[in-house]
Each structure stands twice: as C-alpha cells, then as structure tokens.
Design an enzyme around this catalytic site. Structure first.
Site, short mmCIF file in Angstrom:
data_model
loop_
_atom_site.label_atom_id
_atom_site.label_comp_id
_atom_site.label_asym_id
_atom_site.label_seq_id
_atom_site.Cartn_x
_atom_site.Cartn_y
_atom_site.Cartn_z
N SER A 152 0.86 -1.19 0.00
CA SER A 152 0.00 0.00 0.00
C SER A 152 0.89 1.23 0.00
CB SER A 152 -0.88 0.00 1.26
OG SER A 152 -1.49 1.26 1.46
N TYR A 165 -1.61 -1.48 10.69
CA TYR A 165 -1.79 -1.61 9.24
C TYR A 165 -0.56 -1.08 8.50
CZ TYR A 165 -3.89 -0.71 4.63
OH TYR A 165 -4.16 -0.67 3.29
#
Length: 264
Positions: A152, A165
C-alpha cells in the site's frame, strides 16, 4: 491477449476488489487461475467471468488466518495443474475491517495487543508469509516463478492512526526486497505493488469522501480513487515475462498521492 499463456497463477483475496479483477484479467491473458478467499460464492462469480471468456481456473475457499490453508491451496493448484508459476499475494484488510473490529485500525495508544496481532499476525502480514512459504519451494524446484505482493502507499508513508496496518504494509515491502535478492538467481522474481485509494469494499468508508470535490483533491492529485482494474494491470505486467528484468521493485499506483509532500 496471451501475456500469461499456459502459466498457473494463484491469487489470494480473489473474491472481490483487486483480487477478483486480477483473477479475471489473468484468465483473459491465458493463465490457469487459482482463486482463493473465504467467500466461495463470490469466488465463483469471478471464475464465471474467466470461463465465459474461454479461460480456465478453479477456486479454493480458504481462510489464510488458518495456518493449514496455504498448504491446502497449493495442493489444490498442483493437483489441478501440476505447477505454480505466479503468486499474487493480495488478501488483506482495510478501513472497513477497522469499523467492524474496533481498535484494529487505531493508534498505538488506543489499540490493544489483540488488535495489533489481528493485523500483524493475521492475513495482512503473516498470511503473506504463510502463502509464500507454501508456494516458494515449488517455484524453486521448477527454477522459475513470479511473486507479486500487494502492499500500500501506507507502506512508504505514514497514516494517521492505523499503526498496525502501516507496519504490516511496510514489512511487506521489505519482505519483497529481501526475497528479490535472495531467490532471483534461482529463477524467482519478487515485486511489490503499492496501491493508493482504490475503489473497493475494503476501503469503502474512505472512498465515499471522494464524492466531495474539495476533499477528493486533498486526498489525491488526480481527484479520484483508482479502480481495481488499474491495479490488476500493474500485477499483470509484474507477473508476466515482460518484466523479466524487474526484481525487487516497488510499483506505486496511487494517482500521485505519494508524489507530493503536502495536501493541496
């Protein structure tokens, strides 16, 4: 057409979003696709798209938080097709998961150890390791393979809160780099894609903000979220022989989000 002709591709998180579109695209490009995720009905919807276009594949319902699942997925792929040429490690959680599981996308001061382990020890990081651990020996035995890990833009920049995350996504990036320099001489390439805001159910709470033009411009220079197909196209390139000299790369597909140093 045919950029992955006769290759066998295992795709995790293939029941929706990026994984589903990757499964469909790889099938159209000639790969025999093995889609895995928890939702069998959704997996079959994507497989129907593949077979309707003349492609071939199977689905293997599995929860990658179960340590036995990766070996079962690999066994099914080998039983069906005898080899595995490509692994797209795409399964993961996002903002919607944080709403459904409070604390998992929170800051360190708010998250519990259990929240941390749900992300780091769950599918967002450990699930990547266990899938690679199951697939890699087969690739090394064959002397070829392409692994595409989905990280990401949060793997290369900080995000407000969401500390577990971002830690997982950063770890995925460096896992790919380390694997790239370790296994390339044995024929296995490893690369990483870093998507930005992509219009998928996983980040639906964030994508809704793009409906406001002012907010959209602040979130992304292109003023829109990306589409799953745009990430699937990047995965196709990295998985294909066209990327034969691409190894250890970080391909950012984020509409320019990480290209600027401040919102505006």
């Amino acid at each position: 057409m045919g950029r992955l002709q006769d290759k066998v591709a295992v795709i995790t998180g293939a029941s929706s979003g990026i994984g589903g579109k990757t499964m469909e695209l790889f099938g159209r490009e000639g790969a025999k696709v093995v889609g895995t995720a928890r939702n069998e009905a959704k997996l079959n919807e994507h497989l129907e798209v593949v077979t309707s276009a003349g492609g071939e594949g199977i689905v293997v319902p599995a929860d990658l938080e179960d340590d036995s699942s990766p070996d079962r997925v690999v066994a099914a792929a080998l039983d069906a097709y005898g080899t595995i040429d490509i692994l797209v490690n795409n399964a993961g959680v996002g903002w919607q998961y944080g709403i459904d599981n409070p604390g998992t996308m929170a800051g360190v001061h708010e998250a519990s150890v259990e929240n941390w382990r749900a992300i780091i020890g769950g599918v967002d990081l450990e699930g990547y390791f266990t899938m690679i651990h199951a697939v890699l020996p087969k690739m090394l035995e064959a002397g070829r393979g392409s692994i595409v890990n989905m990280s990401s833009m949060a793997g290369i920049t900080g995000l407000y809160d969401a500390h577990a995350y971002t830690a997982a996504k950063g770890a995925i990036l460096n896992l790919g780099r380390s694997m790239a320099i370790t296994y390339c001489k044995q024929g296995v390439r490893t690369n990483t894609i870093c998507p930005g805001f992509i219009d998928t159910p996983m980040i639906a709470p964030v994508v809704g903000a793009f409906d406001d033009p002012a907010v959209a411009s602040a979130l992304c220079p292109m003023g829109r979220p990306g589409q799953p197909e745009e990430i699937a196209n990047a995965a196709l390139f990295l998985a294909s022989d066209e990327a034969s000299y691409v190894n250890g790369a970080m391909l950012v597909v984020d509409g320019g989000c990480t290209a600027r140093s401040f919102p505006g």
